[in-house]
Design a protein around this motif. Structure first.
Motif, mmCIF file in Angstrom:
data_model
loop_
_atom_site.group_PDB
_atom_site.id
_atom_site.type_symbol
_atom_site.label_atom_id
_atom_site.label_comp_id
_atom_site.label_asym_id
_atom_site.label_seq_id
_atom_site.Cartn_x
_atom_site.Cartn_y
_atom_site.Cartn_z
ATOM 1 N N GLY A 1 0.803 -1.259 0.041
ATOM 2 C CA GLY A 1 0.058 0.000 -0.051
ATOM 3 C C GLY A 1 0.829 1.209 0.011
ATOM 4 N N ASP B 1 -6.387 0.695 -4.677
ATOM 5 C CA ASP B 1 -5.984 0.016 -3.381
ATOM 6 C C ASP B 1 -7.176 -1.021 -3.498
ATOM 7 O OD1 ASP B 1 -6.010 -1.045 -0.928
ATOM 8 O OD2 ASP B 1 -6.297 0.729 0.325
ATOM 9 N N ALA C 1 -8.929 -2.317 -0.448
ATOM 10 C CA ALA C 1 -10.185 -1.402 0.275
ATOM 11 C C ALA C 1 -11.319 -1.910 -0.292
ATOM 12 C CB ALA C 1 -9.723 -0.113 -0.049
ATOM 13 N N ARG D 1 -12.320 -5.107 1.619
ATOM 14 C CA ARG D 1 -12.761 -4.616 2.965
ATOM 15 C C ARG D 1 -14.152 -3.844 2.986
ATOM 16 N NH1 ARG D 1 -8.165 -4.143 6.494
ATOM 17 N NH2 ARG D 1 -6.395 -5.039 5.800
ATOM 18 N N LEU D 2 -14.301 -3.135 1.916
ATOM 19 C CA LEU D 2 -15.838 -2.359 1.905
ATOM 20 C C LEU D 2 -16.921 -3.298 1.660
ATOM 21 C CD1 LEU D 2 -14.437 0.741 -0.241
ATOM 22 C CD2 LEU D 2 -15.525 1.016 2.161
ATOM 23 N N PHE E 1 -13.291 7.610 -3.050
ATOM 24 C CA PHE E 1 -11.925 7.994 -2.389
ATOM 25 C C PHE E 1 -11.547 9.191 -2.636
ATOM 26 C CE2 PHE E 1 -12.223 3.285 -3.685
ATOM 27 C CZ PHE E 1 -11.623 2.737 -2.315
ATOM 28 N N VAL F 1 -12.088 7.508 2.700
ATOM 29 C CA VAL F 1 -13.076 6.466 2.057
ATOM 30 C C VAL F 1 -14.340 6.675 2.433
ATOM 31 C CG1 VAL F 1 -13.131 4.066 1.538
ATOM 32 C CG2 VAL F 1 -10.915 5.029 2.104
ATOM 33 N N THR G 1 -13.013 5.351 6.477
ATOM 34 C CA THR G 1 -11.417 5.446 6.419
ATOM 35 C C THR G 1 -10.888 4.222 7.361
ATOM 36 O OG1 THR G 1 -11.789 7.585 5.738
ATOM 37 C CG2 THR G 1 -9.508 6.878 5.911
ATOM 38 N N ILE H 1 -12.519 0.472 7.980
ATOM 39 C CA ILE H 1 -12.281 -0.616 7.044
ATOM 40 C C ILE H 1 -10.604 -1.141 7.361
ATOM 41 C CG2 ILE H 1 -13.652 -0.134 5.157
ATOM 42 C CD1 ILE H 1 -11.152 1.002 3.746
ATOM 43 N N ARG H 2 -9.919 -0.282 8.111
ATOM 44 C CA ARG H 2 -8.512 -0.932 8.446
ATOM 45 C C ARG H 2 -8.469 -1.836 9.918
ATOM 46 N NH1 ARG H 2 -6.528 -0.878 3.930
ATOM 47 N NH2 ARG H 2 -7.571 1.074 2.961
#
Ligand code: DC
Length: 225
Positions: free
Chosen positions: A22, A38, A41, A44-45, A74, A79, A87, A90-91
């Protein structure tokens, strides 16, 4: 993905979780003035959307519907999902684990394909993920496979999470990474592996700057930029 007349050049950077893809992809895109995808992402979304709408993480058709209706935005580092800022959400590790689980389903992967290809806009795209060079952009001008030892990846992920204000335990992270690597590498569809002709870079003992320099040099040598 590309027009035959004016192909948009693509550099793919694939590799395991926390290999630094990343960061490297963002830095290479910045250096070249190119767009960035990315792709993790998007997985993850999709996982977050499923979790928030009661879709089970083994409901392939339901997950594919979540992916097909994903309208992420984005904006710089921010995000948005359905207008809400996600943002940081999702991490979180559980979302990463869920992303790795839902990513095994072919219908969901197919539903995300066009969305990913639409990121290839002039003057160029740097795409980071697991299958960028093998499946999504097979005609990419330069394909990079970035690895690093599992211990150094666990240390990096630990630092990232602590910096973002999450709590993290290095032993749990090591186990999590090993589990995720084996799931990402052994799945039947689009498993994580170096694309043919990929430049394989082990970043365990390379600085971020050195790694970025190697990628940009490889792009110059191949006439991509
Ligand atoms: O790169 P990441 O940790 O944000 O990715 C989260 C998960 O999404 C990863 O464990 C596997 C999946 N993924 C994928 O299957 N294909 C991609 N191109 C990117 C991510």
């Amino acid at each position: 993905m590309m027009s035959a007349v004016h192909p948009v050049p693509v550099i793919t950077i694939d590799g395991p979780t926390a290999s630094g893809k990343g960061t490297i992809a963002a830095r290479v895109a910045g250096a070249l003035g190119w767009h960035l995808l990315d792709s993790g992402a998007l997985y993850r979304l999709t996982a977050l959307k499923a979790m928030g709408s009661g879709v089970l993480l083994d409901d392939e058709a339901g997950l594919a519907r979540c992916a097909a209706h994903l309208k992420p935005q984005f904006i710089g580092e921010t995000v948005l999902l359905d207008g809400a800022e996600v943002t940081l959400a999702i991490r979180a590790e559980p979302v990463g684990q869920a992303a790795s689980r839902v990513a095994v389903y072919p219908q969901l992967r197919t539903a995300l394909l066009q969305l990913q290809r639409d990121f290839a806009q002039a003057p160029g795209l740097v795409a980071d993920g697991r299958d960028m060079g093998t499946v999504v952009f097979p005609e990419a001008a330069l394909k990079v496979f970035l690895t690093a030892s599992v211990v150094s990846r666990a240390q990096r992920r630990h630092k990232q999470l602590i910096d973002k204000g999450f709590s993290a335990n290095i032993d749990d992270l090591l186990k999590d990474l090993e589990q995720r690597d084996s799931r990402d590498m052994s799945r039947a569809v689009a498993p994580l592996k170096p694309a043919e002709g990929a430049l394989v870079l082990d970043s365990t003992s390379l600085s971020i700057d050195d790694t970025v320099t190697r990628v940009v040099q490889a792009a110059q040598e191949r006439g991509v930029v």
